[in-house]
Design an enzyme around this catalytic site. Sequence first.
Site, PDB file in Angstrom:
ATOM      1  N   SER A 144      -1.557   1.075  -5.185  1.00 38.05           N
ATOM      2  CA  SER A 144      -2.346  -0.102  -5.508  1.00 38.05           C
ATOM      3  C   SER A 144      -2.823  -0.006  -6.944  1.00 38.05           C
ATOM      4  CB  SER A 144      -3.559  -0.188  -4.567  1.00 38.05           C
ATOM      5  OG  SER A 144      -4.496  -1.153  -4.981  1.00 38.05           O
ATOM      6  N   TYR A 157     -10.711   2.937   0.185  1.00 38.62           N
ATOM      7  CA  TYR A 157      -9.437   2.346  -0.223  1.00 38.62           C
ATOM      8  C   TYR A 157      -8.865   3.072  -1.436  1.00 38.62           C
ATOM      9  CZ  TYR A 157      -5.958  -1.305  -1.019  1.00 38.62           C
ATOM     10  OH  TYR A 157      -4.773  -1.983  -1.185  1.00 38.62           O
TER      11      TYR A 157
END
Length: 273
Positions: A144, A157
């Site tokens: 990401s 995350y």
Amino acid sequence: MGDPFVLAGRTALITGAGGGIGRALAQALARRGCHLALADIDAAGLSETARLLPAGLRISQHRLDVGDREAIASLPAAIRAVHPGLDLLVNNAGVALGGTFDQVAEADFEWLIGINFWGVVRMTRAFLPLLRESPDARIVNLSSLYGLIAPPGQTAYAASKFAVRGFSHALAHELAGSSVGVTVVHPGGVATRIAYSARLPADIAPEEGARGRALANSYLKLAPERAAEIILRAVERRRARVLVGTDARIVALLERLMPAAYWPVLTRLMRRP
């Protein structure tokens, strides 16, 4: 760089194929003539993805929770029952979790790590023997933008996506010279439903949660179809790393230039109208 990684006639397994980037990857691979094994926890989403694909390809659907160790362990046999082999593994499935570290329950933190990181590790372990049977195979792991930078409110995350990044780089070094290559992907803000499906701490007020979801979603602008094309072109070129979107490229450069001081600069940039 060598010859292109040809996708026509190959077989690819995609997790998280029931929507978003996973669905867009399935459609882009199908356009290239690639046979597909589609996996997702959302059976209805899987069916819709399969419905959107052209006829003439070998397509299988597999309901899978990538946080389930036993389900992953049994998947290779299910893939072998339908497909003669596997050439491309795309570890795309992932979830989000909002809230500061103090707000996030340990069980929720573990839930996210179990899907975003352990899912990648276990899928890779389960399918590496099958990939090694191919004369030319590749693993594609989606990290990401938050595998490059670590904003507040994203401890779980970011931890998972930094872990995917490190795992992918080390695995690529271990597999160097073999028939299996590795690509790690850092998407920026791709217009998926991840912000609205994110898990939030139980004690966050509904209106605060709604504002947070809306703000996060406002940064998700790149079409999944465009992201899929960027990813697959990088795979075809055997790229070890791909930054998806202008935001990812800018942030990656800023982090390289200011590794300990990028966040105040980014905060000022995000406040500009």
